[in-house]
Enzyme design. Structure first.
Site, short mmCIF file in Angstrom:
data_model
loop_
_atom_site.label_atom_id
_atom_site.label_comp_id
_atom_site.label_asym_id
_atom_site.label_seq_id
_atom_site.Cartn_x
_atom_site.Cartn_y
_atom_site.Cartn_z
N HIS A 1 56.70 -21.67 19.93
CA HIS A 1 55.62 -20.75 20.32
C HIS A 1 54.71 -20.43 19.14
CE1 HIS A 1 57.95 -19.21 24.07
NE2 HIS A 1 57.20 -20.24 24.34
N ARG B 1 43.92 -46.19 25.12
CA ARG B 1 43.98 -47.63 25.40
C ARG B 1 45.00 -48.24 24.43
NH1 ARG B 1 38.73 -46.16 24.57
NH2 ARG B 1 37.32 -46.09 26.36
N ARG C 1 47.78 -45.20 28.64
CA ARG C 1 47.66 -46.34 29.54
C ARG C 1 48.45 -47.51 28.97
NH1 ARG C 1 41.84 -48.83 30.74
NH2 ARG C 1 42.17 -49.86 28.74
N GLU D 1 40.82 -49.41 39.54
CA GLU D 1 39.80 -50.28 38.93
C GLU D 1 39.43 -51.45 39.82
OE1 GLU D 1 40.81 -50.52 34.37
OE2 GLU D 1 42.67 -50.61 35.51
N ASP E 1 35.36 -51.56 35.37
CA ASP E 1 36.02 -52.63 36.12
C ASP E 1 35.79 -52.50 37.62
OD1 ASP E 1 37.06 -54.49 34.36
OD2 ASP E 1 38.82 -53.26 33.91
N CYS F 1 37.43 -42.08 33.82
CA CYS F 1 37.52 -42.31 32.38
C CYS F 1 36.64 -43.47 31.92
CB CYS F 1 38.97 -42.54 31.96
SG CYS F 1 39.72 -43.99 32.70
#
Length: 531
Positions: free
Chosen positions: A174, A281, A317, A415, A439, A486
């Protein structure tokens, strides 16, 4: 930050076995109860003072109050005193029992709470002796302590401390969360700091990289002064927008996240007020190394991003690879990689690489702020198969007693037109959607986005793209999950109103575009927009 050190020396060690005369039992119980009520009052005063800050800050102080007033703990301490132990010894015995419970748990977040129990114990022992652990000090002072309580971090913020150095602590404690909330540089787990740093030492504390420089020479002083000036100028340019909420004129909240590729990018995302990392990525790790790193190297990379961003969420991802980026292990070179073995197809072809990455990400999820994102999904079977592999990897880590988030969220990148069209079914298999507009546009409009001959046909504002995205949003909301964008469209100045109109919940953009996007969100009135 540069400043002079002030040392907060912990209380002298009290033995947990000090016995008292029977006639002193009532007096010791009174001493204990008075110390508890006094400390709770102190925390309640702090709570009133921070009620206008984030709910996060109030919740942390409330947690400390609840712990101190827990009737089970109070009863246990009073029973120990009745067995003729001093109030201090009783507090130590019971708090050490509680601490042992937290340390022995498999949950790393709960283990971080163990140090907080020690801090509450120290604060209670100080209260019972009417001693104050933290005195006044000049603005810009760097506090060096064994550990600090959340209430003390708030006190440091009031006194405009320049930084905090502790010998123990975790990034999920905390106190660390509050230090980040108040933008106080903090370095934790500096072993033996109270012996290695002297009162009044000149220090430079670098919270971005985790460095403490004691009595720096002129070269270091000059370097860090230049960095400090550059940071202050950058903050000035950002203005008040960082502190303002990302909300439309008609009151709709829109979460703004940052896209990052490397750990060094996280600092910029936090500086502009990103609510999390919407897209990492991970294939950049492969491209920059020209090979796929092993599990340990991947873990260190993902863990550094997760720790730098904590407690903000991070969406990792998994590798979006194909023969245009990485051809090792593929049967042959593909004439059209965009329509070939890429994304999920590549990973399911190379399950050895997929399992290595899944285990590395799971290990980095131990603080519960990491999510998986699956790229280039086209079928339900792909998602079911990957989820099965994730469960197998979890089992493997559990057998080795390795920490991970047992409920790690799984998101799907939308995508392809196929994923958009079956999004009502996919939404039942995941925790969130993220739309990759580049995409999605390429595959829907049959336009190679890298071919200048057809560049005029690459139109992310095409009604076909907008309708597919609306379909995805409706499917997601019907199933109670959120949708982010995104891809490049998220940061396009002309796209903000359209994306909000179709119901997008979150937008993830490069850090450099985030504040301009926030400004546009705040100027949008969705009630006034014509359908």
């Amino acid at each position: 930050h540069q400043g002079k050190a002030v040392l907060v020396i912990p209380e002298q060690i009290v033995l947990p076995s000090i016995q008292i005369e029977r006639e002193r039992v009532e007096e010791e119980i009174n001493r204990y109860e008075l110390a508890v009520s006094s400390l709770i009052k102190e925390f309640e005063v702090i709570l009133k003072r921070v009620k206008d800050d984030s709910a996060n800050v109030s919740a942390i102080i409330e947690t400390n109050i609840l712990y101190l007033s827990d009737p089970v703990i109070k009863e246990a301490i009073i029973n120990i005193i009745k067995r003729r132990y001093s109030a201090e010894s009783a507090i130590i015995q019971e708090f050490d029992n509680q601490k042992h419970y937290f340390i022995s748990t498999k949950d790393s977040l709960l283990r971080d709470r163990a140090s907080e129990i020690d801090q509450i114990k120290e604060r209670l022992l100080s209260s019972i002796r009417n001693k104050c652990l933290v005195h006044n000090f000049p603005e810009g002072t760097i506090v060096v302590a064994q550990s600090v309580l959340p209430a003390e971090v708030l006190r440091f913020d009031e006194l405009k401390a320049g930084g905090i150095i502790t010998e123990v602590g975790g990034i999920t404690s905390h106190s660390s969360i509050l230090a980040r909330t108040f933008a106080i540089p903090e370095i934790i787990d500096v072993q033996n700091a109270l012996n290695r740093i002297k009162e009044g030492d000149e220090l430079i504390i670098d919270g971005y990289n985790g460095f403490v420089i004691v009595n720096p020479d002129e070269k270091f002083l000059k370097k860090y002064k230049e960095r400090k000036i550059a940071e202050e100028e950058h903050k000035k340019r950002l203005g008040d927008l960082v502190k303002l909420d990302s909300v439309t004129k008609d009151g709709r909240k829109v979460s703004l996240l940052a896209n990052v590729d490397f750990p060094k990018d996280v600092g910029a995302a936090i500086l502009v007020g990103a609510e999390g990392i919407g897209l990492v990525r991970t294939e950049h790790l492969v491209i920059s190394n020209a090979q796929i790193p092993g599990e340990d190297e991947q873990f260190r990379f993902y863990n550094e991003i997760a720790e730098r961003a904590y407690p903000k969420p991070v969406n990792l991802r998994i590798f979006d690879l194909g023969s245009d980026k990485y051809a090792e292990g593929l049967p042959r070179r593909e004439p059209n990689p965009a329509l070939g073995l890429r994304g999920m197809r590549f990973l399911l072809h190379r399950t050895d690489l997929l399992k290595t990455q899944i285990k590395a990400i799971l290990r980095a999820s131990k603080n519960k702020n990491v999510s998986f994102m699956l790229p280039m999904v086209t079928t339900i079977n792909e998602v079911v198969t990957v989820k099965r592999i994730i469960e197998a990897c979890k089992k493997e880590l559990s057998e080795k007693n390795i920490d991970y988030d047992t409920n790690i969220p799984i998101g799907l990148m939308i995508e392809t037109p196929a994923a958009a069209i079956i999004s009502d079914e996919l939404a039942k298999l995941c925790d969130f959607f993220s739309i990759g507009t580049n995409d999605l546009t390429q595959y829907t409009l049959a336009v190679d986005r890298d071919n200048e001959l057809v560049l005029e046909y690459f139109d992310a504002f095409s009604p076909a793209i907008i309708r597919l995205m609306k379909m995805v949003v409706d499917s997601a909301h019907k199933n109670g999950i959120s949708v982010s964008v995104c891809g490049d469209l998220a940061g396009h100045s002309a796209a903000t109103k359209t994306l909000l109109e179709i119901g997008i919940d979150k937008l993830s953009v490069p850090s450099s575009l985030l504040l301009e996007l926030k400004n546009r969100v705040r100027q949008t009135d969705l009630q006034e927009q014509e359908k």
